[in-house]
Design an enzyme around this catalytic site. Structure first.
Site, PDB file in Angstrom:
ATOM      1  N   GLU A 106       1.004  -1.163  -0.062  1.00 22.26           N
ATOM      2  CA  GLU A 106      -0.163  -0.008   0.024  1.00 22.26           C
ATOM      3  C   GLU A 106       0.841   1.313  -0.187  1.00 22.26           C
ATOM      4  O   GLU A 106       1.885   1.127   0.748  1.00 22.26           O
ATOM      5  CB  GLU A 106      -0.957   0.051   1.281  1.00 22.26           C
ATOM      6  CG  GLU A 106      -2.154  -0.960   1.412  1.00 22.26           C
ATOM      7  CD  GLU A 106      -1.765  -2.240   2.210  1.00 22.26           C
ATOM      8  OE1 GLU A 106      -0.539  -2.138   2.725  1.00 22.26           O
ATOM      9  OE2 GLU A 106      -2.633  -3.206   1.932  1.00 22.26           O
ATOM     10  N   TYR A 118       7.921   2.604  -7.422  1.00 19.84           N
ATOM     11  CA  TYR A 118       7.144   1.216  -7.544  1.00 19.84           C
ATOM     12  C   TYR A 118       6.746   1.157  -8.999  1.00 19.84           C
ATOM     13  O   TYR A 118       6.675  -0.096  -9.397  1.00 19.84           O
ATOM     14  CB  TYR A 118       5.811   1.194  -6.583  1.00 19.84           C
ATOM     15  CG  TYR A 118       6.243   1.292  -5.103  1.00 19.84           C
ATOM     16  CD1 TYR A 118       7.470   0.649  -4.733  1.00 19.84           C
ATOM     17  CD2 TYR A 118       5.476   1.814  -4.232  1.00 19.84           C
ATOM     18  CE1 TYR A 118       7.583   0.593  -3.354  1.00 19.84           C
ATOM     19  CE2 TYR A 118       5.945   2.157  -2.882  1.00 19.84           C
ATOM     20  CZ  TYR A 118       7.147   1.370  -2.108  1.00 19.84           C
ATOM     21  OH  TYR A 118       7.316   1.418  -1.052  1.00 19.84           O
TER      22      TYR A 118
END
Length: 159
Positions: A106, A118
């Protein structure tokens, strides 16, 4: 100065205070994890920690063929030198060596730098947790596939 090589080691509960200090430097007070919380995580089956003495840390866990990056933190004084990417790569390699085929995490919708890290590592959005963080912001749920690799002999890995 950009540093291309980083020293990353496995961390255990004896490192909890140092990991917490790095985490506190990287996250707002309401989101920083304390030493006790980190030690508890490290004691759970399938969980492991990594530490980069220059100011980085990560916690992750695996269960069956799925895994989760619990947290990744880089001290503000050593950011933009590739340490976050090195930690993420080391976590991915370790999880894959444990048989995980996918990693989840998350990230705050407001954390543009982490989202870029990411995305560059192949993570894609698969969901959203509304009002997940203490400040009320949403979290994006990201997933990346992992390549399962044979585990090298203990102690022979270096990142």
């Amino acid at each position: 100065m950009i540093r291309l090589a980083h020293t990353i080691h496995f961390a255990d509960s004896a490192h909890a205070a140092v990991l917490a200090a790095i985490h506190a430097e990287a996250f707002p007070p309401g989101e920083a994890w304390g030493a006790e919380a980190i030690a508890c995580q490290l004691a759970l089956p399938g969980c492991f920690g990594l530490i980069a003495p220059e100011g980085g840390m990560a916690l992750a866990r695996t269960a069956a063929d799925e895994s989760e990056l619990l947290t990744l933190a880089v001290a503000t004084t050593v950011r933009r030198r590739g340490l976050g990417a090195a930690l993420l790569r080391a976590v991915s390699e370790e999880l894959a060596s444990r048989g995980a085929r996918a990693m989840f995490l998350e990230v705050s919708i407001l954390n543009i730098a982490a989202r870029a890290l990411y995305a560059a590592a192949g993570f894609a959005e698969v969901g959203r947790r509304q009002r997940y963080y203490p400040d009320g912001t949403d979290a994006l749920i990201l997933r990346a596939p992992l390549s399962v690799t044979p585990r090298p002999p203990f102690g022979s890995r270096a990142w």
